[in-house]
Enzyme design. Sequence first.
Site, short mmCIF file in Angstrom:
data_model
loop_
_atom_site.label_atom_id
_atom_site.label_comp_id
_atom_site.label_asym_id
_atom_site.label_seq_id
_atom_site.Cartn_x
_atom_site.Cartn_y
_atom_site.Cartn_z
N ALA A 1 5.66 -6.47 7.33
CA ALA A 1 7.04 -6.85 7.06
C ALA A 1 7.46 -8.04 7.92
O ALA A 1 8.01 -9.03 7.43
CB ALA A 1 7.96 -5.66 7.28
N LEU B 1 14.99 -3.18 7.27
CA LEU B 1 15.15 -4.05 6.10
C LEU B 1 15.55 -3.26 4.86
O LEU B 1 16.31 -3.76 4.03
CB LEU B 1 13.84 -4.82 5.84
N ASN B 2 15.01 -2.06 4.75
CA ASN B 2 15.38 -1.18 3.64
C ASN B 2 15.30 0.25 4.16
O ASN B 2 14.21 0.80 4.32
CB ASN B 2 14.42 -1.38 2.45
N PRO B 3 16.45 0.86 4.43
CA PRO B 3 16.44 2.20 5.04
C PRO B 3 15.74 3.25 4.19
O PRO B 3 15.22 4.22 4.70
CB PRO B 3 17.94 2.54 5.17
N GLU C 1 3.61 2.59 11.34
CA GLU C 1 2.77 3.40 12.22
C GLU C 1 3.58 4.12 13.29
O GLU C 1 3.06 4.99 13.99
CB GLU C 1 1.72 2.51 12.89
N ILE D 1 0.83 -1.20 0.00
CA ILE D 1 0.00 0.00 0.00
C ILE D 1 0.87 1.26 0.00
O ILE D 1 0.42 2.33 0.36
CB ILE D 1 -0.98 -0.01 1.19
N GLN E 1 8.46 5.79 5.15
CA GLN E 1 7.30 5.53 5.99
C GLN E 1 7.36 6.31 7.30
O GLN E 1 6.35 6.81 7.78
CB GLN E 1 7.22 4.04 6.33
#
Lengths: 208, 327, 706
Positions: C508, C586-588, C661, C464, C594
Amino acid sequence: MRNTSVTRRGLFGGGAALGATLQSGSALAQSPPPGAGAPPVDVSLKVNGAQHELRLDPRTTLLDALREHLALTGTKKGCDHGQCGACTVLIDGIRKNSCLNLALSCDDLEITTIEGLGREEALHPVQTAFVEHDGFQCGFCTPGQICSAVGMLAELKRGLPSAVTPELAAAAMEVAETEVRERMSGNICRCAAYPNIVAAILDAAGKA
Amino acid sequence: MQPFTYERPADVAAALAAIGKPGAKFLGGGTNLLDLMKVDAETPQHLVDVSRLPLAQISDEEGGLRIGATVTNSDLAGDPRVRERYPVLSRAVLNGASGQLRNQATTGGNLLQRTRCYYFYDPSMPCNKRVPGSGCSALKGYNRIHAVLGASDACIAVHPSDMAVALAVLDAEVEVQSASGQRRIKIADFHRLPEAAPEKDTILGNGELITAVILPPAPPGGQIYRKVRDRASYDFALVSVAAVVETEGDRIRSARIAMGGVAHKPWRAFEAERRLAGAVLSDDAFAAAGEAAVKGAVGRGHNDFKIPLAARTVARALTDAAAQKKA
Amino acid sequence: MPDTIIGQPIDRIDGKAKVTGAARYSGDRRAEHPAFGVIVTSTIGRGTITKIDIKAAEQAPGVVLVMSHENAPAQAPFKQEGEDRHARPKPQLAEARIHYHGEPVALVVADTFEQATAAARLVEVSYQAEAGLYELREGRRLAYPPSKMPNGKADSKVGDLERGLAEGAARIDATYTTPYQSHNPMEPPASLAFWSGDQLTIYCSAQLVDSAQKSIAATLNIPADNVELVSEFVGGGFGGKLSIYGDAILAALAARQLKRPVKVTLTRQQMFSVTTHRASTIQRVRLAASRDGTLTAIAHEVVSQSARMDEYVETAAVSTRAMYAAPNRLTTHRVVPLDLPVADSMRAPGDAVGQLALEQAMDELAYKLDIDPVELRIRNEPTQDPEKGVPFSTRALVACLQTGAEKFGWEQRPRVPGTLKDGQWLVGLGMAAAIRVNLRRPAAAKVRMDEDRRVTVEMDMTDIGTGSYTIFAQVAAETLDLPIESVTVKLGHSSYPDTPGSGGSFGAASCCSAVQQACLELRKKVDAGRGPGNVQAEATSEPGDAFKKFSQHSYGAHFAEVAIDSTTGEVRLRRMLGVFDAGRILNPKTARSQLIGGMIWGVSSALHEQAVVDPRYGSFVNHDLAGYHVPVHADIPAVEAIMLAGFDDKSNPLGSKGVGELGICGAGAAVANAVYNACGVRVRDYPFTPDKILSSILRPNVAQRR
């Protein structure tokens, strides 16, 4: 004051008490002409360099013509009222909200959509910068942001001032962060990728 | 949208002939008309597209400027003469809407845009402006963005234009044409107060087409447009102020004040202006002018804050305008 | 070869599709000869439809179907049952009863969108209206403990609150209010449905594909296997697409009846009532502390709106149970049934608004004690979960606070509020801590390898905007020792293996674990000599008891600088920094996006967002994007997020914790506290719009004049 019918007394001309029958629907809208249809019209649209002959309901917006009739679904409908910018396209090189243009008022004009800016194999510099700077998350507002950015950079180049331009009379405009933010404000990003979008645009502007 | 037919006349004469058709309405940039048609707040049966009429020029006229009705907001704000001589107008336009909308909206259309009252836009709600006689939902409803000056019990909507506020402070005139001829209307007279007929925003007659806005020679003095809003951009004014202040030594020679977001029309604060003429430059004088500008203002609950807000913003705009010319 | 793909700031693998307009969202899907449906909604808040006249609409040009409660096909009844509230039947146009203003009452289907829209206005509905209850304050007398909480119990009590309050040298007793908020993802919910025999295919904007499939099937009384739901790209969710709505059900019903594809899209205006929203809350926070700042009592009592027809509780005090040490504690949740649309989860449900209250209260306490707000929080750092009595899995809140304070230049903060000026601007700095529960759910993934060692991952998970596509590719590539270009990730089809979907920041952790597990099994097969072609593995990964044995959260610290126009009360953010502990990142690149997005949501909740109810009608008055303000570019200056290095082995095998969040939690309170620091007046009613700030600025002046 939490009783619907009481507060609607004025509307329905007297004495509608609690539990009264209320009507809605066209009662509060201007009445449409009874039974009238909208005879279709021929519209010639030039989109991304290709000429298209369409037969459209006159009410068809440029946005819906692109999406539903030309299968160019990169341009998005976020609000349909000019309140979000997701539908931004370039019309004769000028960024505009396609939801607030009738398709039939766009004949003879050159329309460029996100599909016309670049392809996956040959991205436009602004598209490349958006990927590198993660200038999006869900991606829904992205085509509008990118078309808007392309139009906006051209406006800067033309010397068009903005609300935050310090010297209105200055002939040349600076590609500054505050300028980009103000000028891109017609494109809402609910994911709030704003800092990355601005970084992408500044990067692309430097390369352009 | 309800069904309509469409035509795009090539010149003004053809446009004036076309507007005689039943239920006809002029379509300019469409940024507001189409928006309203989508919620059936406007239901024209025939659209006369005037956006491509040859009225897109800005020309020098009588020491001022003549702005064609189809000049876009962007072109108006970006015109070097407007930027140089009428910065209050350029600033006002640039503070309105978004880049995309300014690229499309026209000068004539901007004057004719309709209120942004929530209830006007909601076809399920009573609204005297949309359906005369149905009632005003805002009066006792959520009226935070509504009028504090010149409102009536029939309507407390505000006019949303920024441009018109600057035009008001500049004493612009609106040139209109109809089949029976041409006339000029002072901007102060162009928009109406709601009184008992809020469905009428302006004094334009049936079949009248705005062809130009005439700016008189630029007034001497510093010019300021200050817009107060919830967001930093892309937002209608809670209150806006256009101010022009001419100083001489430590005195105010003349001052002009127009306010947006407070009334059914751009609101000139003539009484406050009179008080300032000849007064000694001081914070007190400007603060008093701010208070005078909101004299008689009536809050409706949620919008009570607009009264002190307008007074303070007027004082601040006057201060900044005076300082600008000194500098 | 790489054990370095996970953790790299890799560009989104779906990025090019998104920047070229090639990514297909549900409304972009096409079908042969589609019809277009437009929903008509109720114009009263409570009552009954007495008559619905569809004649004019039926006779309008192009109209092929008008559906109302009088002729809608039979559907399963609505029930508040089942573990998964998003998988329940969602019957549409099923009864004459009106539960809220803006509830669907009819569907008009026509050959074109234009025809359907015009004809929808011709549907005449008459109502027997009843007095509705629309105001939270007024409805408070009806407040009751929720029958069920998504996590934890409604109330918690430790020690003796009254004694703890009495023991404190300083006390705060403050009530904070938060408004209704609307998710407003940029993509309005849209569905395109078509049938092939008894098989339904539906393109639908859904965060939870599995739940959505079940919900549609349950509503239509058909087996779930007969529904293929596709949600490959979702234009933002934020909780607003956890459930499916009238667009999906009505498109499916109309398509079946018409034997023709039907597309139904909600208008932006309809989204405010037809979808869900975040409930308005009233929160009382009481704190007491000794002179040195040690908390002796914490009480957080929450009242929130719930739709009368469908209970939902805003769990605003749940994280308060784990945030600070204190021997005496109380948290309560009560819901108020109102005749309003359905409240449900919105980004960081509970925590987002709960921390607007708690973290402002902590700031109030810090000023009262004259202790640095950063220091006050550090002094109350618990050694274990204060209410559950179990250890934390990992908790680097103190490091977040200290790093943030240093990087932001917190020591420059004016100690006395209202004293830092920049021309006409009053400038203030504020901070707040952040906590978000870390969740994980069972998830499955299928992985197959082609002869050319290309790998395809399939799961019914969605992306999303979070970056799911990309991190799954990273996990698969690293686990299988392949370059990331060799991995194709396919998501969003209900026929793919079940996952919990996107929600609650569990995506994730849950799904990467499944991808890793499936890849490990695939690898075993390959290592055993099978493949590379025609080899596949499917695995399910489930959380163990580590979520019971350990208290699991992600953490953060926010620092904000605001400026207030001293004339007008306009508040503008100047800069903001968040420092986060979300375990292993996991992926900066996508995680940072986010987090920044979440922080800006916090800014928005502090300064902009509110859906206003007209208490006469029960309607959301400002129901469009001109009236409902979310920040635009100009509102957002430099916002930066720093992610501390970490690894939480209790959370999942990859060591990550949720990030989606976390960013919003506490962020709004940091802004609110900066506003106080700037002007010296506490505002406790969110959001801080110019009208509220102006009256705050004016208040001391009024006092002086007296």
